[in-house]
Design an enzyme around this catalytic site. Structure first.
Site, PDB file in Angstrom:
ATOM      1  N   ASP A 143       3.830  -1.833   0.980  1.00  0.00           N
ATOM      2  CA  ASP A 143       3.767  -3.181   1.556  1.00  0.00           C
ATOM      3  C   ASP A 143       2.725  -4.060   0.861  1.00  0.00           C
ATOM      4  O   ASP A 143       2.426  -5.159   1.322  1.00  0.00           O
ATOM      5  CB  ASP A 143       3.476  -3.107   3.068  1.00  0.00           C
ATOM      6  CG  ASP A 143       2.126  -2.457   3.380  1.00  0.00           C
ATOM      7  OD1 ASP A 143       1.381  -2.107   2.439  1.00  0.00           O
ATOM      8  OD2 ASP A 143       1.810  -2.308   4.574  1.00  0.00           O
ATOM      9  N   ASP A 150     -11.716   3.802   2.702  1.00  0.00           N
ATOM     10  CA  ASP A 150     -11.216   3.612   4.066  1.00  0.00           C
ATOM     11  C   ASP A 150     -11.248   4.934   4.822  1.00  0.00           C
ATOM     12  O   ASP A 150     -11.559   5.985   4.247  1.00  0.00           O
ATOM     13  CB  ASP A 150      -9.808   2.991   4.056  1.00  0.00           C
ATOM     14  CG  ASP A 150      -8.871   3.624   3.016  1.00  0.00           C
ATOM     15  OD1 ASP A 150      -9.167   4.745   2.556  1.00  0.00           O
ATOM     16  OD2 ASP A 150      -7.861   3.006   2.671  1.00  0.00           O
ATOM     17  N   GLU A 158      -3.769  -4.476   5.422  1.00  0.00           N
ATOM     18  CA  GLU A 158      -2.334  -4.660   5.556  1.00  0.00           C
ATOM     19  C   GLU A 158      -1.971  -6.128   5.307  1.00  0.00           C
ATOM     20  O   GLU A 158      -2.854  -6.998   5.259  1.00  0.00           O
ATOM     21  CB  GLU A 158      -1.898  -4.217   6.961  1.00  0.00           C
ATOM     22  CG  GLU A 158      -2.146  -2.725   7.250  1.00  0.00           C
ATOM     23  CD  GLU A 158      -1.187  -1.786   6.516  1.00  0.00           C
ATOM     24  OE1 GLU A 158      -0.770  -2.087   5.386  1.00  0.00           O
ATOM     25  OE2 GLU A 158      -0.872  -0.716   7.077  1.00  0.00           O
ATOM     26  N   HIS A 163      -0.525  -3.288   0.384  1.00  0.00           N
ATOM     27  CA  HIS A 163      -1.915  -3.185   0.847  1.00  0.00           C
ATOM     28  C   HIS A 163      -2.810  -2.547  -0.207  1.00  0.00           C
ATOM     29  O   HIS A 163      -2.348  -1.772  -1.043  1.00  0.00           O
ATOM     30  CB  HIS A 163      -2.026  -2.438   2.197  1.00  0.00           C
ATOM     31  CG  HIS A 163      -1.759  -0.979   2.168  1.00  0.00           C
ATOM     32  ND1 HIS A 163      -1.185  -0.301   3.231  1.00  0.00           N
ATOM     33  CD2 HIS A 163      -2.009  -0.018   1.240  1.00  0.00           C
ATOM     34  CE1 HIS A 163      -1.102   0.976   2.952  1.00  0.00           C
ATOM     35  NE2 HIS A 163      -1.589   1.182   1.753  1.00  0.00           N
TER      36      HIS A 163
HETATM   37  P1  PGA Z   1      -0.177   6.722  -2.091  1.00  0.00           P
HETATM   38  O1  PGA Z   1      -0.898   5.665  -1.166  1.00  0.00           O
HETATM   39  O2  PGA Z   1      -1.002   6.841  -3.316  1.00  0.00           O
HETATM   40  O3  PGA Z   1      -0.159   7.997  -1.310  1.00  0.00           O
HETATM   41  O4  PGA Z   1       1.192   6.185  -2.375  1.00  0.00           O
HETATM   42  C1  PGA Z   1      -1.349   4.472  -1.723  1.00  0.00           C
HETATM   43  C2  PGA Z   1      -1.918   3.562  -0.660  1.00  0.00           C
HETATM   44  O5  PGA Z   1      -1.415   3.567   0.481  1.00  0.00           O
HETATM   45  O6  PGA Z   1      -2.849   2.821  -0.960  1.00  0.00           O
END
Ligand code: PGA
Length: 261
Positions: free
Chosen positions: A136, A67, A143, A138
């Site tokens: 959340d 992404d 999302e 995702h």
């Molecule tokens: P993080 O992010 O590893 O910084 O917790 C994970 C994500 O948002 O996919």
């Protein structure tokens, strides 16, 4: 899904680095889908250590992004292109030409998304896609309520994700972009082996809903249940909401060691 519970983030990083090393010994030019955020860093550190010790040859490996933020100025240190160059491409000694990602500053974002999906397919598809998970639920930046069949496209971040990511932008949520390009859930499911790593108690609820809840777009990571070979690697803290934790431990302990992930 295969669920592997490891003692801590370092052990998770080592396990996935071993899986990547095994993949590269079978297929030296494998296309590795890499994720950003804090969680995957132990994977990249463990893999770089293997490169330094000569345990793995990454010279023909290819890397692709999951992404990207939309609208950050070119070369911004928190653009995911910059992050992947800094955390993966440079430490592994890869050339920039072995790395591909979506163009978050394109005039025509929709065309850039479609071009990226095409480029992934033309490159032969992603062999191993490393994933983190948002609080959340995702994956990538898909999302809650993303289509489970979605392709690479532009998405709007939830307030929660912008709060979670503000730490990369001087703790200032105003600096966190609202829009991103993300591989779609359908795109991610085309990878030959999605591997999700989750560490820390803050991910326990999202992990439980992903692994033991129904497949539902409100928990985008639960779509991995539809993949014939998806692996979820969690530390004890992230596993703390799993009712079937003992079963997962027993299953993995009984798996022949040579089999890998
Ligand atoms: P993080 O992010 O590893 O910084 O917790 C994970 C994500 O948002 O996919």
């Amino acid at each position: 899904m295969e669920v592997v519970i490891v003692p801590d983030a370092t052990a998770g990083g080592e396990l996935i680095a071993e899986a990547i090393a095994a993949l590269l010994s079978r297929k030296p030019d494998a296309l590795l889908g890499v994720a950003t955020g804090s969680t995957p860093l132990p994977v990249y550190q463990a893999l770089a250590a293997k490169v330094r010790s000569g345990a793995v040859d990454v010279s023909r490996a290819r890397v692709c992004q999951l992404d990207e933020y939309v609208g950050l100025p070119e070369g911004h240190p928190e653009s995911y292109r910059s992050v992947v160059l800094r955390e993966v491409v440079e430490p592994l000694g890869l050339s920039e030409s072995s790395f591909m990602g979506p163009d978050g500053s394109a005039e025509d974002i929709q065309a850039a998304c479609e071009a990226y999906d095409r480029a992934l397919a033309e490159a032969g598809g992603v062999d191993l896609q490393l994933l983190g998970i948002g609080t959340d639920g995702h994956i990538g930046f898909n999302e809650p309520c993303s289509s489970l069949a979605s392709r690479t496209r532009i998405k709007t971040l939830t307030e929660q994700t912008r709060i979670d990511n503000a730490r990369f932008f001087d703790d200032d949520i105003e600096q966190v972009p609202h829009h991103v390009i993300t591989q779609g859930i359908g795109t991610i499911l085309e990878s030959r082996h999605p591997v999700l790593l989750a560490t820390g108690e803050g991910k326990a609820d999202a992990v439980a809903r992903t692994v033991e809840g129904p497949v539902a777009s409100v928990v985008p990571a639960s779509a991995l249940q539809l993949h014939p070979h998806a692996t979820v690697v969690v530390d004890e803290a992230a596993a703390s909401g799993l009712k079937l934790a003992d079963y997962f431990r027993a299953t993995y302990a009984a798996k022949p060691r040579w089999q890998g992930l």
